[in-house]
Design a protein around this motif. Structure first.
Motif, PDB file in Angstrom:
ATOM      1  N   ARG A 239       0.847  -1.197   0.000  1.00 37.81           N
ATOM      2  CA  ARG A 239       0.000   0.000   0.000  1.00 37.81           C
ATOM      3  C   ARG A 239       0.882   1.246   0.000  1.00 37.81           C
ATOM      4  O   ARG A 239       1.943   1.269   0.632  1.00 37.81           O
ATOM      5  N   ARG A 240       0.417   2.261  -0.688  1.00 36.84           N
ATOM      6  CA  ARG A 240       1.184   3.511  -0.732  1.00 36.84           C
ATOM      7  C   ARG A 240       1.307   4.120   0.659  1.00 36.84           C
ATOM      8  O   ARG A 240       2.347   4.703   1.003  1.00 36.84           O
ATOM      9  N   ALA A 241       0.263   3.977   1.487  1.00 32.09           N
ATOM     10  CA  ALA A 241       0.309   4.548   2.831  1.00 32.09           C
ATOM     11  C   ALA A 241       1.454   3.955   3.638  1.00 32.09           C
ATOM     12  O   ALA A 241       2.098   4.651   4.437  1.00 32.09           O
ATOM     13  N   THR A 242       1.741   2.673   3.439  1.00 31.53           N
ATOM     14  CA  THR A 242       2.857   2.034   4.144  1.00 31.53           C
ATOM     15  C   THR A 242       4.182   2.600   3.655  1.00 31.53           C
ATOM     16  O   THR A 242       5.103   2.844   4.452  1.00 31.53           O
ATOM     17  N   ALA A 243       4.282   2.815   2.347  1.00 32.87           N
ATOM     18  CA  ALA A 243       5.499   3.405   1.795  1.00 32.87           C
ATOM     19  C   ALA A 243       5.704   4.821   2.333  1.00 32.87           C
ATOM     20  O   ALA A 243       6.836   5.226   2.655  1.00 32.87           O
ATOM     21  N   GLU A 244       4.630   5.563   2.439  1.00 33.69           N
ATOM     22  CA  GLU A 244       4.730   6.931   2.971  1.00 33.69           C
ATOM     23  C   GLU A 244       5.175   6.922   4.432  1.00 33.69           C
ATOM     24  O   GLU A 244       5.920   7.811   4.870  1.00 33.69           O
ATOM     25  N   ARG A 245       4.725   5.900   5.198  1.00 33.58           N
ATOM     26  CA  ARG A 245       5.141   5.811   6.597  1.00 33.58           C
ATOM     27  C   ARG A 245       6.647   5.550   6.687  1.00 33.58           C
ATOM     28  O   ARG A 245       7.331   6.137   7.527  1.00 33.58           O
ATOM     29  N   ALA A 246       7.163   4.670   5.814  1.00 29.38           N
ATOM     30  CA  ALA A 246       8.606   4.403   5.823  1.00 29.38           C
ATOM     31  C   ALA A 246       9.387   5.637   5.389  1.00 29.38           C
ATOM     32  O   ALA A 246      10.434   5.969   5.963  1.00 29.38           O
ATOM     33  N   ALA A 247       8.875   6.345   4.376  1.00 31.02           N
ATOM     34  CA  ALA A 247       9.568   7.544   3.898  1.00 31.02           C
ATOM     35  C   ALA A 247       9.613   8.630   4.971  1.00 31.02           C
ATOM     36  O   ALA A 247      10.601   9.372   5.084  1.00 31.02           O
ATOM     37  N   SER A 248       8.549   8.725   5.781  1.00 28.65           N
ATOM     38  CA  SER A 248       8.528   9.746   6.828  1.00 28.65           C
ATOM     39  C   SER A 248       9.631   9.520   7.849  1.00 28.65           C
ATOM     40  O   SER A 248      10.171  10.483   8.420  1.00 28.65           O
ATOM     41  N   ALA A 249       9.983   8.243   8.088  1.00 29.83           N
ATOM     42  CA  ALA A 249      11.098   7.960   8.997  1.00 29.83           C
ATOM     43  C   ALA A 249      12.410   8.458   8.405  1.00 29.83           C
ATOM     44  O   ALA A 249      13.289   8.955   9.136  1.00 29.83           O
ATOM     45  N   LEU A 250      12.559   8.345   7.081  1.00 26.65           N
ATOM     46  CA  LEU A 250      13.764   8.857   6.422  1.00 26.65           C
ATOM     47  C   LEU A 250      13.804  10.377   6.457  1.00 26.65           C
ATOM     48  O   LEU A 250      14.860  10.986   6.687  1.00 26.65           O
ATOM     49  N   TYR A 251      12.660  11.013   6.231  1.00 28.39           N
ATOM     50  CA  TYR A 251      12.614  12.478   6.249  1.00 28.39           C
ATOM     51  C   TYR A 251      12.972  13.036   7.625  1.00 28.39           C
ATOM     52  O   TYR A 251      13.521  14.144   7.739  1.00 28.39           O
ATOM     53  N   GLU A 252      12.643  12.290   8.685  1.00 29.65           N
ATOM     54  CA  GLU A 252      12.965  12.756  10.037  1.00 29.65           C
ATOM     55  C   GLU A 252      14.457  12.679  10.318  1.00 29.65           C
ATOM     56  O   GLU A 252      14.986  13.408  11.157  1.00 29.65           O
TER      57      GLU A 252
END
Length: 592
Positions: free
Chosen positions: A345-358
């Motif tokens: 799911r894209r939402a799961t990918a966005e959750r992983a990306a948010s950890a990288l952005y932090e």
């Protein structure tokens, strides 16, 4: 791998096991226990055993004995059952009573009302006394009643309620033999009821579901031509459209179960009603069957399959190749950029990306940026969350170093993300913001799982060819051999141990499917992960390897204890639901 082709129907001589054991010829031993409490493991003891052996509606024998619990009987149990301390004085202890009962019941199907309770006690003391459990088949009349009866008939499935409903000749009174006799009457009434639904054998009874109609049960003939071997099966309708695809180690047994099993999914009942033919494809190994199933589901997109129908919809996180790289969410991995995923799911990918952005200050805006700064920085730059290459706040060299740190987290050790995330979790927890801390934990776990998966898969995908073998069983008489090219299973076979291995393997490789590296990915990530899971199994031996199959020592895998701890914490936080999914609550003993 062999071409996908239907298996033509063949005449098959049925065996007695396939025909099933007629219920009229099955010997049932209906048992009931009285105990001092609800848990043998917690120290509760048996105070009475009662059993009735029946076959074809006739009583063959009865067994009854009080049992000395070697301790005081609790007052409320004595009031409930009528069994007092004085009554069990001189009664045999469990070490004497249990072997006699096991001998009485041997060779029969063990029946009880709320069987997990009675059978659980019997198994516990069998193990405690170092006796051998005979391996009884068991039947739970409470469970069967829930499948047969509806709320309009009975308010619950307690033994007393069912005995009144079926006008049992014996009234349950919390004494073992009387309760066993009442259970016999309930059993016979339930057998009559399921008999009208087309259930006539013990095998059908053990897997009975009221959701499978008699008409659907008759469709079990659709499995008659299938072999007892591993493979893939396809249910087709009258227009030859594929309705459902599945896999099994035993094609005939699995397909037959659709017409007799306790399958409670409504859509499966609908599918069976539409099916007019079942196509079977025999496979050499279980892995080949699993891979073929994935490919067939992706190709046919059967309406009654829920998973793996749309592998093309998977989402990847891409670290773009451009002057000012960024993270992008894409459907394909069609260039030499660095990728993380796939995510269902894209939402799961966005959750992983948010950890990288932090953890890293790369830009989050979309679109390309010119080489020279030309616009005002956004709010993220003002907050210190972006290096802001758009307004010239950072040089190309500085931004490239930040991108290098992101690439290192993709391909190597994401320790910077772990340190940053765990630091935020500690801060949030100290502020008693536990929900925010849990959200931060979930972001980190999602990223670590995806990174570890990508690193494992990329190692396999880089190998031009891997040939591996694993013994089929402990005897090592036969070996299952697979050829894998760029993560795609291209050949499978079973090699007898007495066969010279090199000529056999060379012949398998010669017939394998060709994979062109430029047309990568050669397989879906799900297929490659199936292959990888098999290659990481115990007993595997590498026969040939063209490439390097290795994962970084200091990679995402070393942080997996964090994932395991998160899974444990989720399990502890999940509430225990005692209610049954059909709205009937599970009864808790000690007594009914």
């Amino acid at each position: 791998m062999r071409a996908l082709s239907p298996v033509p129907p063949t005449a098959v001589q049925g065996t007695l096991d396939e025909l099933g054991r007629d219920l009229s010829g099955v010997t049932f031993c209906v048992v009931d226990l009285e105990t001092t409490g609800g848990s043998a493991a917690a120290g509760s003891m048996i105070t009475e055993i009662g059993a009735v052996k029946v076959r074809g509606g006739e009583v063959l024998g009865e067994f009854q004995t009080l049992v000395d619990p070697e301790g005081e009987i609790p007052t409320f149990i004595a009031v409930l059952t009528g069994i007092t301390d004085a009554m069990v004085v001189g009664a045999p202890r469990i070490g004497e009573a249990l072997p006699s009962f096991l001998e009485f019941a041997r060779g029969s199907v063990l029946v009880a009302h709320n069987a997990p309770f009675d059978v659980g006690f019997l198994k516990h003391f069998t193990a405690t006394l170092d006796l051998t459990w005979p391996g009884f088949e068991t039947l739970d009349t409470a469970r069967l009643a829930r499948r047969v009866l509806v709320r309009d008939e009975v308010p619950n499935c307690k033994l007393g309620t069912l005995a009144r409903h079926f006008r049992s000749s014996t009234t349950p009174n919390h004494r073992a033999l009387a309760d066993a006799r009442a259970t016999v009457d309930v059993l016979h009434a339930l057998l009559e009821r399921v008999g009208t639904m087309g259930v006539t054998t013990m095998e059908e009874l053990a897997t009975f579901s009221s959701r499978v109609s008699a008409a659907q049960r008759k469709k079990s003939r659709l499995a008659d031509h299938l072999p007892h071997s591993p493979g893939v099966y396809l249910f087709r309708d009258r227009h030859e459209h594929v309705l459902y695809v599945g896999t099994s180690k035993d094609l005939r047994a699995r397909v037959r179960s659709y017409f007799t099993s306790s399958e409670t999914r409504t859509r499966m009942g609908e599918m069976i009603a539409l099916a007019t033919r079942v196509e079977g494809i025999t496979c050499a190994t279980a892995l080949e069957a699993q891979v073929r199933e994935l490919r067939l589901i992706a190709h046919h997109k059967p309406p009654y399959n829920r998973r793996s129908r749309h592998p093309e919809r998977a989402t990847w996180i891409k670290l773009t190749r451009e002057p000012w790289p960024r993270l992008s969410f894409v459907r394909k991995t069609d260039d030499d950029a660095d990728y993380l995923g796939p995510f269902t799911r894209r939402a799961t990918a966005e959750r992983a990306a948010s950890a990288l952005y932090e953890a890293f200050r790369i830009r989050q805006c979309s679109g390309r940026l010119p080489l020279r700064p030309s616009r005002t920085a956004c709010a993220l730059a003002e907050m210190g969350s972006c290096l802001a290459p758009c307004d010239g706040s950072s040089s190309g060299e500085e931004y490239a170093q930040e991108v290098g740190r992101v690439r290192a987290a993709f391909l190597g050790d994401p320790v910077e993300v772990v340190d940053a995330s765990t630091g935020r979790m500690r801060t949030l927890a100290s502020q008693r913001r536990f929900e925010d801390a849990a959200h931060e934990r979930d972001r980190l776990v999602t990223l670590l799982q995806a990174t570890h998966r990508s690193q494992r898969l990329s190692a396999l995908l880089s190998c031009a060819e891997v040939v591996a073998a694993r013994p089929l069983d402990a005897s090592r008489r036969d070996w299952e051999v697979h050829v894998v090219r760029h993560g795609r299973l291209v050949a499978a076979g079973v090699m007898p141990a007495t066969t010279p291995s090199r000529p056999w393997v060379d012949a398998l490789r010669a017939t394998a499917e060709t994979v062109v590296p430029e047309q990568a990915p050669a397989a879906t990530a799900t297929e490659s992960e199936l292959v990888l899971r098999w290659m990481e199994s115990d007993g595997l031996r590498l026969v040939d390897l063209d490439g390097e199959w290795a994962s970084p020592v200091r990679g995402a895998g070393r942080h997996l204890p964090i994932v395991a701890a998160a899974e444990r914490s989720r399990a502890l936080a999940a509430p225990f639901d005692e209610a049954r999914s059909d709205g009937w609550r599970t009864e808790h003993r000690p007594r009914r």
